[in-house]
Structures are given as structure tokens and as C-alpha cells.
Write a protein that holds these residues in place. Structure first.
Motif, PDB file in Angstrom:
ATOM      1  N   ILE A 114     -32.828  14.212 -10.367  1.00 51.18           N
ATOM      2  CA  ILE A 114     -33.497  14.410 -11.654  1.00 51.18           C
ATOM      3  C   ILE A 114     -34.554  13.324 -11.810  1.00 51.18           C
ATOM      4  CG2 ILE A 114     -33.213  14.477 -14.157  1.00 51.18           C
ATOM      5  CD1 ILE A 114     -30.266  15.288 -13.628  1.00 51.18           C
ATOM      6  N   HIS A 115     -35.800  13.754 -12.033  1.00 52.28           N
ATOM      7  CA  HIS A 115     -36.901  12.811 -12.216  1.00 52.28           C
ATOM      8  C   HIS A 115     -37.342  12.851 -13.674  1.00 52.28           C
ATOM      9  CE1 HIS A 115     -41.323  11.635 -11.413  1.00 52.28           C
ATOM     10  NE2 HIS A 115     -40.601  10.582 -11.713  1.00 52.28           N
ATOM     11  N   ILE A 116     -37.054  11.792 -14.402  1.00 54.46           N
ATOM     12  CA  ILE A 116     -37.480  11.698 -15.795  1.00 54.46           C
ATOM     13  C   ILE A 116     -38.964  11.358 -15.799  1.00 54.46           C
ATOM     14  CG2 ILE A 116     -37.188  10.461 -17.969  1.00 54.46           C
ATOM     15  CD1 ILE A 116     -34.252   9.948 -17.036  1.00 54.46           C
TER      16      ILE A 116
ATOM     17  N   ASP B 252     -39.583  14.952 -20.959  1.00 47.87           N
ATOM     18  CA  ASP B 252     -39.384  16.069 -20.056  1.00 47.87           C
ATOM     19  C   ASP B 252     -38.887  15.530 -18.717  1.00 47.87           C
ATOM     20  OD1 ASP B 252     -39.274  18.705 -19.369  1.00 47.87           O
ATOM     21  OD2 ASP B 252     -41.413  18.958 -19.077  1.00 47.87           O
ATOM     22  N   LEU B 253     -38.412  16.420 -17.897  1.00 50.71           N
ATOM     23  CA  LEU B 253     -37.947  16.017 -16.591  1.00 50.71           C
ATOM     24  C   LEU B 253     -38.169  17.114 -15.577  1.00 50.71           C
ATOM     25  CD1 LEU B 253     -35.004  17.643 -16.454  1.00 50.71           C
ATOM     26  CD2 LEU B 253     -34.331  15.729 -17.867  1.00 50.71           C
ATOM     27  N   LYS B 254     -38.162  16.721 -14.324  1.00 48.93           N
ATOM     28  CA  LYS B 254     -38.214  17.661 -13.218  1.00 48.93           C
ATOM     29  C   LYS B 254     -36.915  17.462 -12.452  1.00 48.93           C
ATOM     30  CE  LYS B 254     -43.175  17.809 -12.733  1.00 48.93           C
ATOM     31  NZ  LYS B 254     -44.323  17.719 -11.877  1.00 48.93           N
TER      32      LYS B 254
ATOM     33  N   PRO C 167     -38.822   6.440 -14.895  1.00 49.80           N
ATOM     34  CA  PRO C 167     -40.231   6.042 -14.775  1.00 49.80           C
ATOM     35  C   PRO C 167     -40.367   4.530 -14.553  1.00 49.80           C
ATOM     36  CG  PRO C 167     -39.849   7.295 -16.797  1.00 49.80           C
ATOM     37  CD  PRO C 167     -38.520   6.991 -16.206  1.00 49.80           C
ATOM     38  N   ALA C 168     -41.053   4.157 -13.517  1.00 50.17           N
ATOM     39  CA  ALA C 168     -41.235   2.736 -13.203  1.00 50.17           C
ATOM     40  C   ALA C 168     -41.967   1.992 -14.311  1.00 50.17           C
ATOM     41  CB  ALA C 168     -41.986   2.586 -11.884  1.00 50.17           C
ATOM     42  N   THR C 169     -42.789   2.706 -15.074  1.00 49.78           N
ATOM     43  CA  THR C 169     -43.535   2.059 -16.157  1.00 49.78           C
ATOM     44  C   THR C 169     -42.620   1.581 -17.282  1.00 49.78           C
ATOM     45  OG1 THR C 169     -43.947   4.232 -17.130  1.00 49.78           O
ATOM     46  CG2 THR C 169     -45.685   3.308 -15.732  1.00 49.78           C
TER      47      THR C 169
END
Length: 134
Positions: free
Chosen positions: A15-17, A23-25, A60-62
């Protein structure tokens, strides 16, 4: 087949937030199928109650503060107590409102540290189906 053993892929849910944190992918990789999806709605449509496999969540790295600090060789207990004081002046948020993760001290005394707001982690958690929140 290698050496008479059948290759068996494990089930994996990645899961990529997204950086907007709304939202996520997600990507499912399993024994017989590979599927990619790009909305949390499709993630909810599948029942994950009985999912047996690895779940990987990419944040997210940010939203994560990454740093490295140098400390003398310390016990695990002292290291755990020292790191927050060593980085607190670098943080925008109060240290008590943050989750801190770190690696053991390396041979040169460096410690890799990651810091994220607990509020942000709770926001990410709310994006996930209840059955995946552990």
C-alpha cells in the motif's frame, strides 16, 4: 523447479500512501494473481479479514524527517532515552507528539533516525481498511 522444490510466491499487499495523505495506491501480488489499483475504494471492496501474507505500507517521504546523529556507544535503554533529546531542536513538532524509529548505533557511532508526527500516522491509519490496522 529448482532442486526438486516448487517455487511458491507469498501473498504480498503493498500500500502506497500518496503525498496528499488522502488517497492511496495498492498492489497485490499473490500465488496466482498480480493486480494494481489506485484508489482506496477498491481496497475496501476486497475483504482483507482472512488475508494471510505480508503487508507493506509505504509512507510519503515528505512527511518523515530523516537524520543521522553521532552518539557514544550506549546501551539500548540509554540510546532510547538519549535520541529524543539529541534531535528535539531539529523538530517543528513537540517531541511528545512524534513517533521515533532508529537503527542501532553503527561502528562509527552513527544512528539513523526517522521521525513522524503521531497525528500524521493516525491519518494514514484511517486510510486503511479496519482489518489491516494492527
Amino acid at each position: 523447479m529448482a532442486h526438486g522444490k516448487e517455487f511458491c510466491m507469498t501473498n504480498r499487499l503493498i500500500i502506497h500512501i500518496q503525498s496528499n495523505s488522502t488517497d492511496l495506491k495498492w498492489f497485490f501480488e499473490g500465488n496466482a494473481a498480480t493486480a494494481a489499483h489506485s484508489s482506496k475504494q477498491s481496497l475496501w471492496q476486497k475483504s482483507w479479514q482472512d488475508f494471510k501474507g505480508e503487508v507493506i505500507i509505504l509512507a510519503p517521504a515528505t512527511d518523515i524527517y530523516l537524520t543521522s546523529i553521532t552518539l557514544p556507544k550506549l546501551s539500548k535503554t540509554k540510546l532510547h532515552k538519549t535520541i529524543p533529546f539529541a534531535i528535539e531542536d531539529d523538530l517543528v513538532e513537540e517531541i511528545t507528539n512524534c513517533h521515533i524509529a532508529y537503527q542501532p548505533i553503527d561502528q562509527t557511532g552513527n544512528v539513523a533516525v526517522a521521525v513522524v508526527s503521531i497525528k500524521k500516522m493516525n491519518t494514514w491509519s484511517e486510510l486503511l481498511p479496519a482489518s489491516l490496522r494492527k
